[in-house]
Structure formats: C-alpha cells, structure tokens
Design an enzyme around this catalytic site. Sequence first.
Site, mmCIF file in Angstrom:
data_model
loop_
_atom_site.group_PDB
_atom_site.id
_atom_site.type_symbol
_atom_site.label_atom_id
_atom_site.label_comp_id
_atom_site.label_asym_id
_atom_site.label_seq_id
_atom_site.Cartn_x
_atom_site.Cartn_y
_atom_site.Cartn_z
ATOM 1 N N LYS A 238 0.823 -1.207 0.000
ATOM 2 C CA LYS A 238 0.000 0.000 0.000
ATOM 3 C C LYS A 238 0.860 1.262 0.000
ATOM 4 O O LYS A 238 0.615 2.205 -0.751
ATOM 5 C CB LYS A 238 -0.923 -0.027 1.216
ATOM 6 C CG LYS A 238 -1.994 1.050 1.234
ATOM 7 C CD LYS A 238 -2.942 0.781 2.400
ATOM 8 C CE LYS A 238 -4.103 1.745 2.421
ATOM 9 N NZ LYS A 238 -5.050 1.439 3.507
ATOM 10 N N GLU B 161 9.525 -6.185 4.368
ATOM 11 C CA GLU B 161 9.670 -7.526 3.797
ATOM 12 C C GLU B 161 9.387 -7.525 2.300
ATOM 13 O O GLU B 161 10.106 -8.162 1.508
ATOM 14 C CB GLU B 161 8.721 -8.501 4.496
ATOM 15 C CG GLU B 161 8.959 -8.670 5.989
ATOM 16 C CD GLU B 161 8.138 -7.716 6.841
ATOM 17 O OE1 GLU B 161 7.929 -8.023 8.026
ATOM 18 O OE2 GLU B 161 7.727 -6.657 6.320
ATOM 19 N N ARG C 191 -6.372 -6.724 5.387
ATOM 20 C CA ARG C 191 -7.033 -8.020 5.443
ATOM 21 C C ARG C 191 -8.394 -8.016 4.749
ATOM 22 O O ARG C 191 -9.065 -9.043 4.694
ATOM 23 C CB ARG C 191 -7.158 -8.493 6.890
ATOM 24 C CG ARG C 191 -7.814 -7.502 7.843
ATOM 25 C CD ARG C 191 -7.537 -7.903 9.287
ATOM 26 N NE ARG C 191 -8.052 -6.956 10.263
ATOM 27 C CZ ARG C 191 -7.415 -5.851 10.651
ATOM 28 N NH1 ARG C 191 -6.260 -5.530 10.096
ATOM 29 N NH2 ARG C 191 -7.930 -5.054 11.570
ATOM 30 N N LYS D 74 7.876 -4.022 14.488
ATOM 31 C CA LYS D 74 8.479 -3.391 13.312
ATOM 32 C C LYS D 74 9.496 -2.331 13.732
ATOM 33 O O LYS D 74 10.604 -2.244 13.193
ATOM 34 C CB LYS D 74 7.401 -2.739 12.443
ATOM 35 C CG LYS D 74 6.521 -3.703 11.679
ATOM 36 C CD LYS D 74 5.532 -2.921 10.830
ATOM 37 C CE LYS D 74 4.619 -3.825 10.026
ATOM 38 N NZ LYS D 74 3.662 -3.049 9.207
#
Length: 540
Positions: free
Chosen positions: A198, A204, A256, A508
């Site tokens: 996004k 990752e 999600r 994170k």
Amino acid sequence: MTTRCDLSPVWAELQAHYAASGRGFDIRTAYKADAGRFGALSFEAPEVFADLSKNRVDEPTLTLLLKLARDCGLEARRDALLRGDPVNTTEGRAVLHMALRAPAGSDVPFNLEVQASLDAMLAFAEGVRRGERGEITDVVHIGIGGSDLGPAMVVQALQAFGRRDLRLHFVSNVDGHDLAPVLAGLDARHTLFVIASKTFTTQETLANAQAAKAWFLAAGGTDIARHFVATSSNTAAAAAFGIATTFGFWDWVGGRYSLWSVIGLPIAIAVGADNFRELLAGAHAMDRHFAGTPPERNLPVLLGLVDIWYRNFHGFTSRSVAPYHQGLRRLPAYLQQLEMESNGKGVDLDGNALSMGTSPVVWGEAGTNGQHAYFQMLHQGTDVIPVEFIAVKHPNHGVSGELAEKLADQHRKLLANCLAQSQALMQGKTAAEALTEKAPTASATLDREVLARHRSFPGNRPSTTLVLDALTPRSLGALIALYEHRVFVTGALWGINSFDQWGVELGKALCNQLLPRLDNGDTTGLDGSTAGLLARLLAA
C-alpha cells in the site's frame, strides 16, 4: 443502550442462564428431546448452508444472545459501517470494503472511483492473459499479510478456474528461502512480477522486490517497466523502483479486506475478469444478506453470537477450522489474520481495559489431513475446542473418464469423513461401549476396563458445518464475506475497534533499531536476552 456487551444488563441474564443450564448443556440430550432440532438450527444464506445444531445452544440461549445484540446496538453499528462512517476510530477512517464489491450504479460511497479502478485492473489482467506483455507463463506476486494471504488463498481455491499454462507464485516471507526456490524455476523473459504494498515501504515486500529485480537483471531481463507492476498508493516510490504501471487504492482499504481491490490483481490474472466479477458478486450477495436479513435468520450475526457464547461464557479459547476441500487448505491461515488481527484487542473503543476475552485462537488444516494430525486432541483432549467443518457438495476436478469416476468416489469418502468427524465429536463413546468392541492393536496384557477408558470419548464437543454446493468464484466470495461480517459482529459486541492493528507496530519499530546492530554488533542498552542472542548470532 450500551455498546459493550459485558456492560449490558442482558450479560447478567446470560451468566445466570449459563450457570443454570448452559454449563451442563448436552447436545445429545437436546437432540433426543427435539426431533426438529436440525431444522430449527439450520440456516440459509447466499451460497452457504449452515448447520448449527451440533452446538451447545438452544432456543432460550439464542433468544438471550439476540437480546444482547439488540441492547448493544449491533444493527446501528452495522448501519454506520454501511454508511461509511469513520468506524475505525483510532485512525479516523471509514471501512468500505463492501463498496469494493458493490455493482456499478450502487448507492454506496466511492462507487464511480471503485468501478473505474476495477475496470482498469481487470483490463490489465485480461491483457496479460492475451499476451499483451509478451508470453507470460509465470506471475510472481510479492506482498505480505493482507496483501498476500487473501490473493494466495483465493487463487489456490479457484485453481479449477485458472489456466494450466499460467502459473501463479506467492512470495511473502523476508526469509530468502521463500523467494529463492520460486525464482529457480523461472525464465525472466516470461515472468511478470506484481509488487503489492500500500505504501511501497513494507520492509519484507521491498526486500523481496529488490532481490527479484536483481535476479531479473542478472538473468538477462532488460525491461523492468514491462515485467514489474505494482498495486500501491505510492506511485512515486514505485516509479523510482522502475515500475511504470501502478494500480492505486484508498486508505479505507484495510489489508485483510483488500483482496476485493486492485490487490486482487493476481486473482484476476489467474481466473479472468468474469470470474473475478463473480467473486465480487458472491460477496455482495452476502453483504445484502448481512445488511437486510433480520438478526434471528442472519447467518453472520448468528455465528458471531455463538462465538460470544463460547468465548465469554464457556471459556473456549480457540476454534479449529477444517475445510474438507483441498482448494481451501489456506483458508485457516487467511482466517487467522482476519479474526485475530481484527479482534485481538485488549481495550474498548474508549481505551478502557477489557475484563472479558476477545479473539479466540483460530487454527486448522484441510480434512482429511487434520484427522491424522490434531483431531486426537479434539476428540479426547482436556480442552473443548469448537470445530468448524466446511463441506463442498460437488467437486470440480476437471478430469474425465475412469479417473473422474475414481475421484468422484474419493469425494464421497471425503464427505463421509467430514460427517463422521462432526458426528463423533458430538456422540462420543462410553467406556461401556468400548468394552463391547475388539481393538486388534491393543496390548493383550492390558486390563480390559483400563483399555476401555483409553478408548472412550467424552462427546458433547460442539461443531458447526457449513455446506457449499460447489467451490466457485461466487460461493467463495460469499464464504469470505460471511467470515468478514461475523468478525465485525463479535468485535462490535465486545466494543472494540476491529479495523486497526497497532499490535504489529512495536515489533516493526524494534526490528528497524536492531537491524544496524546486526552489522556493528553493538549491544549497548539492550536487555540481557536480546544482547545475548545478538552476540550468539554474530559469533564466528
């Protein structure tokens, strides 16, 4: 009216009901007393039939649970979601994934923008399928979390609707052991990479994207713009990477809930535009069911209420999902994120600590594989774990002749196993019944009564069975939307924000702080464990 279910006066009524009859409820006894139990506790929704009769519920229980939902304003909160109110309060955002699957011309927010985005994405997907980007034999989708789990699950589930000459690969883990074996079998000239992030900053995903780009160039690839596309709102960052084609989306598309958006590009490439629209249509049909069906027949509402009953009154801390269709083998992993990231919260909308349990642990495996792994615990373990079976009436193997007959017979065996497991969980087996049976593998020296206790099953273990006529784009869309709305129901009753995920942020941030220490070895200021592990990993 209250908005948190444990603050409602109905909560105390349910506690009293649980103490009086819920704690000792026996499904077997309920069936003996009510020959019409199956009919009374079976429900129809678009594409999905649900049997709730093997649960520890009856009419008085459901009546009280429905009363709780009314008192907590569930329908008002649902309507706020549908209107596009900023129900994601901690981020000040609307949650409009249902708008992504509404048909053109619908009176929903952003309909024109959504349709334009959808049309552009599907036109691109069809172009890839027609060969407009050259002969593409392999598509590698690089994302993580919601940008990976949804598309990967759907592509796998709808494999029968794909093309054999077009292979889809999904890479998510920053561990190079995920990417390397995928790249090893590819030809750069015939590979398309889809980078899904996004913000185009996900650590990752960008690490895998940069590695894929390096591989592509080393393998003789020259046209990054032709072989790499992005689904991202950060067009500038994608362009800096070398990507010329980027499909953007909105901040109200949660990860999600994003497979319905341009994040579903790999789905569209795999199954085509028409099937992607069928996926959306199935989800939209379930949206209409959720929005307009009275609570007493509203399947997402009923499933959510049973979840509340089990989590907060019976104290069951997990739920196992057992799809009896190989195509749905990634569904449990998808549902883990959907439910546990949404409802794994410890404070209510006002930031007050909760005194009740929220999200259960969701886990599972495709049947019949799970029967030979963890079902032992489900049947005879010390914890009661509700199970959700998913059965598909008609297979779609895509074969003919003698093999088709063999696979049809195997499908009957699959369905028989599904029915048998839910039956066994409910019925159990007494020690007296076990005494009458022969056990060929049992020790001949073991006392018969001791052996009978080993071979007895407590039974009265609850399960729900969902039935699809066939696994199609439309039925899969409806099934996924059913689970989405069910998660909303439980989150709304718990009075939590189901649409943020602050719990992933701390790890994170600490990762970014630790990363340079893996280069310089500095352990200053670290806790003893982290310092010791860092030193161990860096030792020669």
